[in-house]
Scaffold this active site. Structure first.
Site, PDB file in Angstrom:
ATOM      1  N   HIS A 199     -11.756  33.554 -37.434  1.00 37.50           N
ATOM      2  CA  HIS A 199      -9.907  33.954 -36.538  1.00 37.50           C
ATOM      3  C   HIS A 199      -9.061  33.292 -38.034  1.00 37.50           C
ATOM      4  O   HIS A 199      -9.906  32.196 -38.635  1.00 37.50           O
ATOM      5  CB  HIS A 199     -10.247  34.132 -35.689  1.00 37.50           C
ATOM      6  CG  HIS A 199      -9.945  31.923 -35.287  1.00 37.50           C
ATOM      7  ND1 HIS A 199      -9.186  30.938 -35.383  1.00 37.50           N
ATOM      8  CD2 HIS A 199     -11.227  31.292 -34.881  1.00 37.50           C
ATOM      9  CE1 HIS A 199      -9.661  29.667 -35.256  1.00 37.50           C
ATOM     10  NE2 HIS A 199     -10.825  29.849 -35.029  1.00 37.50           N
TER      11      HIS A 199
HETATM   12  P1  TYD Z   1     -12.988  28.405 -30.189  1.00 40.12           P
HETATM   13  O1  TYD Z   1     -11.634  28.628 -29.935  1.00 40.12           O
HETATM   14  O2  TYD Z   1     -13.927  29.934 -29.207  1.00 40.12           O
HETATM   15  O3  TYD Z   1     -13.718  27.785 -31.244  1.00 40.12           O
HETATM   16  P2  TYD Z   1     -13.800  28.289 -32.750  1.00 40.12           P
HETATM   17  O4  TYD Z   1     -12.777  27.163 -33.341  1.00 40.12           O
HETATM   18  O5  TYD Z   1     -14.612  27.714 -32.779  1.00 40.12           O
HETATM   19  O6  TYD Z   1     -13.101  29.414 -32.436  1.00 40.12           O
HETATM   20  O7  TYD Z   1     -12.905  27.033 -28.712  1.00 40.12           O
HETATM   21  C1  TYD Z   1     -13.993  27.043 -27.630  1.00 40.12           C
HETATM   22  C2  TYD Z   1     -13.392  26.521 -26.680  1.00 40.12           C
HETATM   23  O8  TYD Z   1     -12.659  25.965 -26.412  1.00 40.12           O
HETATM   24  C3  TYD Z   1     -12.339  28.134 -25.900  1.00 40.12           C
HETATM   25  O9  TYD Z   1     -13.276  28.032 -23.904  1.00 40.12           O
HETATM   26  C4  TYD Z   1     -10.718  26.431 -25.845  1.00 40.12           C
HETATM   27  C5  TYD Z   1     -11.457  25.894 -25.933  1.00 40.12           C
HETATM   28  N1  TYD Z   1     -10.433  25.241 -26.607  1.00 40.12           N
HETATM   29  C6  TYD Z   1      -9.257  24.690 -26.218  1.00 40.12           C
HETATM   30  O10 TYD Z   1      -8.704  24.446 -24.803  1.00 40.12           O
HETATM   31  N2  TYD Z   1      -8.244  23.840 -26.876  1.00 40.12           N
HETATM   32  C7  TYD Z   1      -8.345  24.496 -28.475  1.00 40.12           C
HETATM   33  O11 TYD Z   1      -6.820  23.154 -28.656  1.00 40.12           O
HETATM   34  C8  TYD Z   1      -9.188  25.143 -28.280  1.00 40.12           C
HETATM   35  C9  TYD Z   1      -9.538  24.723 -29.759  1.00 40.12           C
HETATM   36  C10 TYD Z   1     -10.829  25.221 -28.170  1.00 40.12           C
END
Ligand code: TYD
Length: 135
Positions: A49
């Protein structure tokens, strides 16, 4: 592609190493959020992303991992294996994190609170956002 690293000062002595990071001094934004990931298996690849607004600094505080950065024109892979180095990742950078060593801990300093609506998770939408859409 211009990759920007911050080299944090290591306060090392016989007791070990210490790095301190101050907002707006050692990194260019105020820190609203810190998160970190660990226990990613060797086959894990995450991220996929970019962001509308969010700026980040990534620090691999333990172990190793790779970060693929893609600005819509060029791609570059950065090896993260030094806890005294911060990788600046601007909003308009598509990122993927992978090749985590079993002990890897990847810490992220973020300029904004968590906001799912700030994510650009579709690659074509990302290209459009950075003005590099396929004609
Ligand atoms: P995700 O965005 O999938 O991580 P990546 O960076 O690998 O795309 O995030 C994983 C999970 O954590 C998702 O359920 C959202 C949660 N999350 C939060 O609650 N707060 C945050 O600051 C972040 C980065 C993720």
């Amino acid at each position: 592609m211009d990759i920007q690293f911050f080299n944090f000062i290591k306060h090392g002595d016989a007791r070990g190493q210490l790095v301190a990071i101050e907002e707006l001094k050692d990194i260019p934004f105020s820190i609203k959020r810190v998160y970190y990931m660990w226990n990613a298996g060797p086959e894990v690849r995450r991220g996929y992303h970019a962001h509308k607004k969010l700026q980040q600094v990534l620090i691999c505080v333990r172990g190793r991992c790779k970060i693929l950065l893609d600005d819509g024109t060029e791609k570059q892979v950065v090896l993260m294996d030094d806890p005294s180095k911060g990788l600046y990742v601007s909003n308009v950078m598509w990122r993927e994190m992978y090749d985590f060593s079993s002990d890897a801990v990847l810490m992220v300093l973020a300029s904004e609170y968590y906001d799912p609506s700030d994510y650009i998770r579709d690659y074509d939408e990302f290209l459009k956002f950075v003005g590099k859409e396929k004609k």
